[in-house]
Scaffold this motif. Structure first.
Motif, PDB file in Angstrom:
ATOM      1  N   ALA A  79      58.890 101.857 -16.201  1.00 53.53           N
ATOM      2  CA  ALA A  79      59.857 101.350 -15.221  1.00 53.53           C
ATOM      3  C   ALA A  79      61.240 101.230 -15.857  1.00 53.53           C
ATOM      4  O   ALA A  79      61.703 100.128 -16.157  1.00 53.53           O
ATOM      5  N   PRO A  80      61.929 102.351 -16.045  1.00 56.32           N
ATOM      6  CA  PRO A  80      63.202 102.323 -16.769  1.00 56.32           C
ATOM      7  C   PRO A  80      64.341 101.610 -16.053  1.00 56.32           C
ATOM      8  O   PRO A  80      65.350 101.312 -16.663  1.00 56.32           O
ATOM      9  N   LYS A  81      64.186 101.301 -14.763  1.00 56.77           N
ATOM     10  CA  LYS A  81      65.250 100.622 -14.012  1.00 56.77           C
ATOM     11  C   LYS A  81      64.935  99.158 -13.725  1.00 56.77           C
ATOM     12  O   LYS A  81      65.730  98.457 -13.119  1.00 56.77           O
ATOM     13  N   ALA A  82      63.773  98.691 -14.148  1.00 54.36           N
ATOM     14  CA  ALA A  82      63.369  97.314 -13.861  1.00 54.36           C
ATOM     15  C   ALA A  82      64.194  96.326 -14.676  1.00 54.36           C
ATOM     16  O   ALA A  82      64.237  96.405 -15.898  1.00 54.36           O
ATOM     17  N   THR A  83      64.854  95.409 -13.972  1.00 49.99           N
ATOM     18  CA  THR A  83      65.650  94.395 -14.662  1.00 49.99           C
ATOM     19  C   THR A  83      64.885  93.081 -14.790  1.00 49.99           C
ATOM     20  O   THR A  83      64.998  92.396 -15.792  1.00 49.99           O
ATOM     21  N   ASP A  84      64.093  92.728 -13.797  1.00 48.03           N
ATOM     22  CA  ASP A  84      63.322  91.474 -13.851  1.00 48.03           C
ATOM     23  C   ASP A  84      61.852  91.790 -14.064  1.00 48.03           C
ATOM     24  O   ASP A  84      61.161  92.269 -13.174  1.00 48.03           O
ATOM     25  N   VAL A  85      61.394  91.532 -15.278  1.00 45.84           N
ATOM     26  CA  VAL A  85      60.022  91.813 -15.667  1.00 45.84           C
ATOM     27  C   VAL A  85      59.315  90.497 -16.027  1.00 45.84           C
ATOM     28  O   VAL A  85      58.254  90.477 -16.615  1.00 45.84           O
ATOM     29  N   SER A  86      59.919  89.391 -15.640  1.00 47.94           N
ATOM     30  CA  SER A  86      59.373  88.075 -15.972  1.00 47.94           C
ATOM     31  C   SER A  86      58.049  87.829 -15.240  1.00 47.94           C
ATOM     32  O   SER A  86      57.828  88.351 -14.152  1.00 47.94           O
ATOM     33  N   TYR A  87      57.197  87.075 -15.872  1.00 46.37           N
ATOM     34  CA  TYR A  87      55.909  86.650 -15.312  1.00 46.37           C
ATOM     35  C   TYR A  87      55.013  87.819 -14.893  1.00 46.37           C
ATOM     36  O   TYR A  87      54.064  87.628 -14.153  1.00 46.37           O
ATOM     37  N   MET A  88      55.274  89.016 -15.345  1.00 51.22           N
ATOM     38  CA  MET A  88      54.521  90.182 -14.860  1.00 51.22           C
ATOM     39  C   MET A  88      53.015  90.012 -15.040  1.00 51.22           C
ATOM     40  O   MET A  88      52.241  90.311 -14.145  1.00 51.22           O
ATOM     41  N   PHE A  89      52.583  89.564 -16.217  1.00 52.05           N
ATOM     42  CA  PHE A  89      51.158  89.362 -16.478  1.00 52.05           C
ATOM     43  C   PHE A  89      50.835  87.905 -16.792  1.00 52.05           C
ATOM     44  O   PHE A  89      49.780  87.594 -17.324  1.00 52.05           O
ATOM     45  N   SER A  90      51.732  87.000 -16.465  1.00 51.20           N
ATOM     46  CA  SER A  90      51.539  85.593 -16.770  1.00 51.20           C
ATOM     47  C   SER A  90      50.251  85.062 -16.146  1.00 51.20           C
ATOM     48  O   SER A  90      49.959  85.331 -14.982  1.00 51.20           O
ATOM     49  N   GLU A  91      49.496  84.354 -16.948  1.00 49.56           N
ATOM     50  CA  GLU A  91      48.232  83.734 -16.525  1.00 49.56           C
ATOM     51  C   GLU A  91      47.192  84.746 -16.055  1.00 49.56           C
ATOM     52  O   GLU A  91      46.444  84.513 -15.116  1.00 49.56           O
ATOM     53  N   CYS A  92      47.157  85.890 -16.727  1.00 45.79           N
ATOM     54  CA  CYS A  92      46.103  86.898 -16.532  1.00 45.79           C
ATOM     55  C   CYS A  92      45.264  86.891 -17.809  1.00 45.79           C
ATOM     56  O   CYS A  92      45.414  87.762 -18.666  1.00 45.79           O
ATOM     57  N   PRO A  93      44.395  85.904 -17.984  1.00 49.08           N
ATOM     58  CA  PRO A  93      43.723  85.722 -19.262  1.00 49.08           C
ATOM     59  C   PRO A  93      42.903  86.917 -19.739  1.00 49.08           C
ATOM     60  O   PRO A  93      42.818  87.161 -20.940  1.00 49.08           O
ATOM     61  N   GLU A  94      42.348  87.707 -18.852  1.00 52.93           N
ATOM     62  CA  GLU A  94      41.485  88.813 -19.269  1.00 52.93           C
ATOM     63  C   GLU A  94      42.210  90.148 -19.419  1.00 52.93           C
ATOM     64  O   GLU A  94      41.616  91.138 -19.820  1.00 52.93           O
ATOM     65  N   ASN A 108      66.520  99.923 -21.847  1.00 54.25           N
ATOM     66  CA  ASN A 108      67.043  98.612 -22.219  1.00 54.25           C
ATOM     67  C   ASN A 108      67.788  97.951 -21.064  1.00 54.25           C
ATOM     68  O   ASN A 108      68.764  97.258 -21.271  1.00 54.25           O
ATOM     69  N   VAL A 109      67.341  98.136 -19.835  1.00 48.22           N
ATOM     70  CA  VAL A 109      68.024  97.519 -18.694  1.00 48.22           C
ATOM     71  C   VAL A 109      67.448  96.154 -18.320  1.00 48.22           C
ATOM     72  O   VAL A 109      68.062  95.410 -17.574  1.00 48.22           O
ATOM     73  N   ALA A 110      66.270  95.825 -18.807  1.00 49.91           N
ATOM     74  CA  ALA A 110      65.654  94.538 -18.463  1.00 49.91           C
ATOM     75  C   ALA A 110      66.554  93.383 -18.880  1.00 49.91           C
ATOM     76  O   ALA A 110      67.118  93.382 -19.971  1.00 49.91           O
ATOM     77  N   THR A 111      66.693  92.410 -17.980  1.00 50.62           N
ATOM     78  CA  THR A 111      67.511  91.232 -18.270  1.00 50.62           C
ATOM     79  C   THR A 111      66.685  89.952 -18.260  1.00 50.62           C
ATOM     80  O   THR A 111      67.161  88.912 -18.692  1.00 50.62           O
ATOM     81  N   ASN A 112      65.453  90.003 -17.754  1.00 53.66           N
ATOM     82  CA  ASN A 112      64.611  88.811 -17.716  1.00 53.66           C
ATOM     83  C   ASN A 112      63.182  89.183 -18.091  1.00 53.66           C
ATOM     84  O   ASN A 112      62.519  89.950 -17.381  1.00 53.66           O
ATOM     85  N   CYS A 131      62.387  99.157 -26.007  1.00 53.88           N
ATOM     86  CA  CYS A 131      63.793  99.096 -26.390  1.00 53.88           C
ATOM     87  C   CYS A 131      64.329  97.712 -26.014  1.00 53.88           C
ATOM     88  O   CYS A 131      64.415  97.373 -24.841  1.00 53.88           O
ATOM     89  N   MET A 132      64.679  96.917 -27.010  1.00 56.63           N
ATOM     90  CA  MET A 132      65.060  95.518 -26.780  1.00 56.63           C
ATOM     91  C   MET A 132      66.459  95.200 -27.272  1.00 56.63           C
ATOM     92  O   MET A 132      66.725  94.130 -27.811  1.00 56.63           O
ATOM     93  N   THR A 133      67.402  96.102 -27.063  1.00 55.62           N
ATOM     94  CA  THR A 133      68.764  95.859 -27.537  1.00 55.62           C
ATOM     95  C   THR A 133      69.458  94.730 -26.783  1.00 55.62           C
ATOM     96  O   THR A 133      70.433  94.168 -27.277  1.00 55.62           O
ATOM     97  N   ARG A 134      68.986  94.356 -25.611  1.00 52.51           N
ATOM     98  CA  ARG A 134      69.577  93.239 -24.847  1.00 52.51           C
ATOM     99  C   ARG A 134      69.016  91.878 -25.273  1.00 52.51           C
ATOM    100  O   ARG A 134      69.495  90.850 -24.816  1.00 52.51           O
ATOM    101  N   PHE A 135      67.992  91.896 -26.103  1.00 54.79           N
ATOM    102  CA  PHE A 135      67.340  90.647 -26.516  1.00 54.79           C
ATOM    103  C   PHE A 135      67.318  90.570 -28.035  1.00 54.79           C
ATOM    104  O   PHE A 135      66.550  91.272 -28.685  1.00 54.79           O
ATOM    105  N   ASN A 136      68.133  89.689 -28.581  1.00 58.32           N
ATOM    106  CA  ASN A 136      68.129  89.503 -30.034  1.00 58.32           C
ATOM    107  C   ASN A 136      67.017  88.569 -30.476  1.00 58.32           C
ATOM    108  O   ASN A 136      66.633  88.572 -31.643  1.00 58.32           O
ATOM    109  N   THR A 137      66.527  87.766 -29.560  1.00 55.35           N
ATOM    110  CA  THR A 137      65.423  86.860 -29.854  1.00 55.35           C
ATOM    111  C   THR A 137      64.393  86.943 -28.722  1.00 55.35           C
ATOM    112  O   THR A 137      64.693  87.414 -27.630  1.00 55.35           O
TER     113      THR A 137
END
Length: 162
Positions: A79-94, A108-112, A131-137
């Motif tokens: 998904a090269p254009k996805a900016t919000d990737v937050s919670y995508m697999f959150s609480e999927c224990p298996e 490197n377009v993701a912002t969240n 590619c995580m050039t937008r996230f230093n941490t």
């Protein structure tokens, strides 16, 4: 005609508890996919390789709280254009992370990315090709309570050649 159908899939299958639909042969190009399979407690999702995510802008919470996740993701899920990737697999224990390496590979377009894999205790895949050039941490809760090891995390602030 062999062309993928462009659709908005926000919350389409949300709360379907058991999702075992076979998508084999179905060609879809989601433009938005926020919460698409959210709260599916038993997700098998066979045939998802027909999903072309190349124009998808958001996947926030797409599989959030899918407590049983058996459907692997495929290269078509890049998904090269996805900016919000937050919670995508959150609480999927298996969910073991199989296929997740494709989602942000070489982009490197993701912002969240907050809580991306929070609670995925079975995680055993590497995201070092992201590619995580937008996230230093590391983003807030990115791998909290997950099975992800430090060696599997993206290398923050870099963009590896794939």
């Amino acid at each position: 005609n062999g062309q993928a159908l462009k659709v908005d899939m926000n919350s389409t299958f949300m709360n379907c508890r058991v999702f075992n639909t076979d998508f084999t042969g179905v060609l879809l190009k989601p433009l938005q996919a926020t919460n698409t399979f959210n709260y599916n407690t038993a997700f098998t999702g066979v045939g998802l390789d027909g999903f072309d995510m190349s124009e998808t802008l958001a996947v926030r919470g797409m599989f959030n709280k899918c407590t049983v996740f058996e459907g692997p993701l495929y290269k078509s899920w890049k998904a090269p254009k996805a900016t919000d990737v937050s919670y995508m697999f959150s609480e999927c224990p298996e969910y073991n992370g199989h296929g997740a390496e494709y989602i942000l590979q070489g982009t490197n377009v993701a912002t969240n990315l907050d809580n991306f894999a929070n609670g995925t205790t079975a995680w055993n895949q590497s995201l070092t090709t992201w590619c995580m050039t937008r996230f230093n941490t590391k983003p807030l809760g990115f791998d909290a309570n997950s099975g992800m090891t430090a060696a599997q995390l993206p290398v923050w602030g870099t963009c590896p050649v794939v």
